[in-house]
Design a protein around this motif. Structure first.
Motif, PDB file in Angstrom:
ATOM      1  N   ALA A  18       7.124  53.372   5.999  1.00  9.22           N
ATOM      2  CA  ALA A  18       7.529  53.897   7.309  1.00  9.22           C
ATOM      3  C   ALA A  18       6.992  53.026   8.435  1.00  9.22           C
ATOM      4  O   ALA A  18       7.691  52.779   9.425  1.00  9.22           O
ATOM      5  N   LEU A  19       5.759  52.563   8.305  1.00 10.53           N
ATOM      6  CA  LEU A  19       5.202  51.660   9.317  1.00 10.53           C
ATOM      7  C   LEU A  19       6.087  50.432   9.484  1.00 10.53           C
ATOM      8  O   LEU A  19       6.354  49.995  10.606  1.00 10.53           O
ATOM      9  N   ALA A  20       6.572  49.897   8.365  1.00 13.66           N
ATOM     10  CA  ALA A  20       7.438  48.718   8.425  1.00 13.66           C
ATOM     11  C   ALA A  20       8.800  49.061   9.016  1.00 13.66           C
ATOM     12  O   ALA A  20       9.318  48.327   9.874  1.00 13.66           O
ATOM     13  N   HIS A  21       9.388  50.179   8.598  1.00 17.37           N
ATOM     14  CA  HIS A  21      10.722  50.548   9.081  1.00 17.37           C
ATOM     15  C   HIS A  21      10.702  50.934  10.559  1.00 17.37           C
ATOM     16  O   HIS A  21      11.582  50.527  11.328  1.00 17.37           O
ATOM     17  N   PHE A  22       9.719  51.727  10.964  1.00 17.35           N
ATOM     18  CA  PHE A  22       9.629  52.101  12.376  1.00 17.35           C
ATOM     19  C   PHE A  22       9.374  50.864  13.238  1.00 17.35           C
ATOM     20  O   PHE A  22       9.904  50.755  14.347  1.00 17.35           O
ATOM     21  N   GLY A  23       8.560  49.965  12.740  1.00 24.27           N
ATOM     22  CA  GLY A  23       8.293  48.739  13.486  1.00 24.27           C
ATOM     23  C   GLY A  23       9.516  47.855  13.606  1.00 24.27           C
ATOM     24  O   GLY A  23       9.732  47.217  14.638  1.00 24.27           O
ATOM     25  N   GLU A  24      10.325  47.803  12.568  1.00 24.76           N
ATOM     26  CA  GLU A  24      11.500  46.930  12.558  1.00 24.76           C
ATOM     27  C   GLU A  24      12.691  47.548  13.277  1.00 24.76           C
ATOM     28  O   GLU A  24      13.401  46.876  14.037  1.00 24.76           O
ATOM     29  N   HIS A  25      12.921  48.838  13.065  1.00 23.75           N
ATOM     30  CA  HIS A  25      14.149  49.466  13.567  1.00 23.75           C
ATOM     31  C   HIS A  25      13.930  50.475  14.685  1.00 23.75           C
ATOM     32  O   HIS A  25      14.899  50.868  15.347  1.00 23.75           O
ATOM     33  N   GLY A  26      12.692  50.900  14.903  1.00 22.87           N
ATOM     34  CA  GLY A  26      12.445  51.972  15.851  1.00 22.87           C
ATOM     35  C   GLY A  26      12.611  53.319  15.173  1.00 22.87           C
ATOM     36  O   GLY A  26      13.234  53.428  14.109  1.00 22.87           O
ATOM     37  N   TYR A  63      -2.774  57.263  10.954  1.00 22.96           N
ATOM     38  CA  TYR A  63      -3.346  56.173  10.158  1.00 22.96           C
ATOM     39  C   TYR A  63      -3.832  55.045  11.071  1.00 22.96           C
ATOM     40  O   TYR A  63      -4.945  54.543  10.917  1.00 22.96           O
ATOM     41  N   VAL A  64      -2.995  54.650  12.023  1.00 27.54           N
ATOM     42  CA  VAL A  64      -3.373  53.583  12.953  1.00 27.54           C
ATOM     43  C   VAL A  64      -4.548  54.027  13.813  1.00 27.54           C
ATOM     44  O   VAL A  64      -5.486  53.262  14.071  1.00 27.54           O
ATOM     45  N   LEU A  65      -4.523  55.295  14.242  1.00 30.32           N
ATOM     46  CA  LEU A  65      -5.644  55.823  15.026  1.00 30.32           C
ATOM     47  C   LEU A  65      -6.942  55.785  14.224  1.00 30.32           C
ATOM     48  O   LEU A  65      -8.014  55.481  14.763  1.00 30.32           O
ATOM     49  N   GLY A  66      -6.836  56.082  12.941  1.00 28.55           N
ATOM     50  CA  GLY A  66      -8.025  56.047  12.090  1.00 28.55           C
ATOM     51  C   GLY A  66      -8.632  54.657  12.029  1.00 28.55           C
ATOM     52  O   GLY A  66      -9.861  54.501  12.039  1.00 28.55           O
ATOM     53  N   ARG A  91     -11.989  40.631  11.373  1.00 24.58           N
ATOM     54  CA  ARG A  91     -11.049  40.761  10.262  1.00 24.58           C
ATOM     55  C   ARG A  91      -9.672  41.202  10.731  1.00 24.58           C
ATOM     56  O   ARG A  91      -8.779  41.444   9.921  1.00 24.58           O
ATOM     57  N   ASP A  92      -9.505  41.340  12.039  1.00 24.07           N
ATOM     58  CA  ASP A  92      -8.216  41.684  12.625  1.00 24.07           C
ATOM     59  C   ASP A  92      -7.536  42.858  11.920  1.00 24.07           C
ATOM     60  O   ASP A  92      -6.446  42.720  11.376  1.00 24.07           O
ATOM     61  N   PRO A  93      -8.172  44.056  11.916  1.00 26.12           N
ATOM     62  CA  PRO A  93      -7.604  45.161  11.154  1.00 26.12           C
ATOM     63  C   PRO A  93      -6.283  45.688  11.684  1.00 26.12           C
ATOM     64  O   PRO A  93      -5.553  46.361  10.967  1.00 26.12           O
ATOM     65  N   LEU A  94      -5.937  45.430  12.949  1.00 21.57           N
ATOM     66  CA  LEU A  94      -4.692  45.962  13.516  1.00 21.57           C
ATOM     67  C   LEU A  94      -3.549  44.963  13.470  1.00 21.57           C
ATOM     68  O   LEU A  94      -2.405  45.327  13.750  1.00 21.57           O
ATOM     69  N   GLY A  95      -3.849  43.708  13.137  1.00 21.12           N
ATOM     70  CA  GLY A  95      -2.816  42.682  13.136  1.00 21.12           C
ATOM     71  C   GLY A  95      -1.551  43.048  12.376  1.00 21.12           C
ATOM     72  O   GLY A  95      -0.428  42.880  12.887  1.00 21.12           O
ATOM     73  N   PRO A  96      -1.664  43.607  11.161  1.00 26.55           N
ATOM     74  CA  PRO A  96      -0.464  43.941  10.402  1.00 26.55           C
ATOM     75  C   PRO A  96       0.381  45.041  11.035  1.00 26.55           C
ATOM     76  O   PRO A  96       1.532  45.242  10.631  1.00 26.55           O
ATOM     77  N   TYR A  97      -0.171  45.770  12.006  1.00 30.76           N
ATOM     78  CA  TYR A  97       0.548  46.897  12.600  1.00 30.76           C
ATOM     79  C   TYR A  97       1.015  46.612  14.025  1.00 30.76           C
ATOM     80  O   TYR A  97       1.439  47.528  14.734  1.00 30.76           O
ATOM     81  N   LEU A 169      -0.527  36.033  15.110  1.00 32.17           N
ATOM     82  CA  LEU A 169      -1.744  36.783  15.429  1.00 32.17           C
ATOM     83  C   LEU A 169      -2.342  37.484  14.211  1.00 32.17           C
ATOM     84  O   LEU A 169      -3.524  37.826  14.217  1.00 32.17           O
ATOM     85  N   SER A 170      -1.541  37.716  13.185  1.00 35.21           N
ATOM     86  CA  SER A 170      -2.069  38.358  11.980  1.00 35.21           C
ATOM     87  C   SER A 170      -2.750  37.359  11.053  1.00 35.21           C
ATOM     88  O   SER A 170      -3.355  37.756  10.055  1.00 35.21           O
ATOM     89  N   SER A 171      -2.662  36.062  11.389  1.00 32.33           N
ATOM     90  CA  SER A 171      -3.336  35.041  10.580  1.00 32.33           C
ATOM     91  C   SER A 171      -4.756  34.841  11.089  1.00 32.33           C
ATOM     92  O   SER A 171      -5.057  35.115  12.260  1.00 32.33           O
ATOM     93  N   PRO A 172      -5.674  34.362  10.249  1.00 24.35           N
ATOM     94  CA  PRO A 172      -7.054  34.111  10.707  1.00 24.35           C
ATOM     95  C   PRO A 172      -7.104  33.146  11.890  1.00 24.35           C
ATOM     96  O   PRO A 172      -7.892  33.340  12.822  1.00 24.35           O
ATOM     97  N   GLN A 173      -6.247  32.124  11.874  1.00 30.83           N
ATOM     98  CA  GLN A 173      -6.256  31.141  12.954  1.00 30.83           C
ATOM     99  C   GLN A 173      -5.795  31.768  14.273  1.00 30.83           C
ATOM    100  O   GLN A 173      -6.420  31.570  15.331  1.00 30.83           O
ATOM    101  N   GLY A 174      -4.707  32.531  14.205  1.00 31.32           N
ATOM    102  CA  GLY A 174      -4.180  33.159  15.419  1.00 31.32           C
ATOM    103  C   GLY A 174      -5.144  34.162  16.001  1.00 31.32           C
ATOM    104  O   GLY A 174      -5.369  34.197  17.221  1.00 31.32           O
ATOM    105  N   PHE A 175      -5.734  34.995  15.146  1.00 35.05           N
ATOM    106  CA  PHE A 175      -6.658  35.990  15.654  1.00 35.05           C
ATOM    107  C   PHE A 175      -7.919  35.352  16.217  1.00 35.05           C
ATOM    108  O   PHE A 175      -8.469  35.814  17.214  1.00 35.05           O
ATOM    109  N   SER A 176      -8.385  34.277  15.570  1.00 37.55           N
ATOM    110  CA  SER A 176      -9.583  33.599  16.070  1.00 37.55           C
ATOM    111  C   SER A 176      -9.349  33.058  17.476  1.00 37.55           C
ATOM    112  O   SER A 176     -10.198  33.211  18.362  1.00 37.55           O
TER     113      SER A 176
END
Length: 221
Positions: A18-26, A63-66, A91-97, A169-176
């Motif tokens: 759902a995180l992926a679908h909502f992110g992609e399609h709304g 989940y994201v709030l957690g 560790r960029d925990p929010l990058g994937p979201y 931004l989800s990569s170590p280089q981008g987040f750094s």
């Protein structure tokens, strides 16, 4: 009958899909059938676990709030220990979201996320205000809301940022790169107190709501 562990795994797969679908399609265009297919479950099992698409979205938001709450707690612990280098932000925990958060903001959602980040920021700013001894012109809450808006704009602008930074931004280089830029912006004043005072010339005083709250040293956890 499925076991509790299998149910938990199914719920997690549905949530992640759902995180992926909502992110992609709304939210409006994402479908229960599509989410279930990506999760590898039936639409009936999805409804068994969540009941509705709205409930799935609520689970995604929680989940994201957690993650945000845990990040805040661990960052505060690192701050108290005098070693922010150990903060989990590295560790960029929010990058994937980022895409999910951005789409939710565009669709008018993430109200609880914004309010929670504002509350956390207000506690941090109240702590820093007490330590600095300076009297800000606006309350910690007002400034925290502005900082929350800045911070939540990053997911919305992640593709543009990645293009300029030359790394996702989800990569170590981008987040750094992003983290170092933010540290510079927070630690190096853009103007002197005298320049700020001159810039305020001609501005009206902020409304009472921006100054009425009593500043207290509070725990950002």
């Amino acid at each position: 009958m499925s076991s509790a562990a299998e149910d938990l795994t199914a719920r997690a797969r549905i949530r992640d899909a759902a995180l992926a679908h909502f992110g992609e399609h709304g939210f409006e265009k994402a479908t229960i059938r599509g989410i279930a297919k990506t999760a590898g479950v039936s639409s009936g099992l999805l409804r068994h676990h969540f009941g509705s698409k709205e409930a799935v979205r609520d689970a995604c938001d929680e989940y994201v709030l957690g993650i945000v709450r845990k990040l805040n707690e661990e960052t505060w612990a690192a701050y108290e220990a005098g070693d922010l280098g150990k903060a989990p932000s590295a560790r960029d925990p929010l990058g994937p979201y980022n895409r999910y958060i951005a789409r939710s903001l565009i669709d008018g959602g993430s109200t609880e996320l914004f309010d929670e980040i504002t509350r956390m920021g207000e506690a941090w700013l109240a702590t820093f205000d007490a330590r600095s001894g300076h009297e800000p012109h606006t309350s910690a809450r007002v400034r925290a809301a502005v900082v929350a808006a800045w911070g939540l704009a990053i997911p919305m602008m992640s593709e543009h940022l990645a293009r300029v930074l030359g790394a996702d931004l989800s990569s170590p280089q981008g987040f750094s790169l992003l983290a170092h830029a933010l540290l510079d912006l927070h630690s190096i004043p853009l103007m002197s107190p005298e320049e700020a005072a001159a810039a305020r010339t001609g501005l009206s005083e902020p409304p009472a709501s921006g100054l009425s709250e009593q500043r207290k040293r509070s725990d950002p956890r």
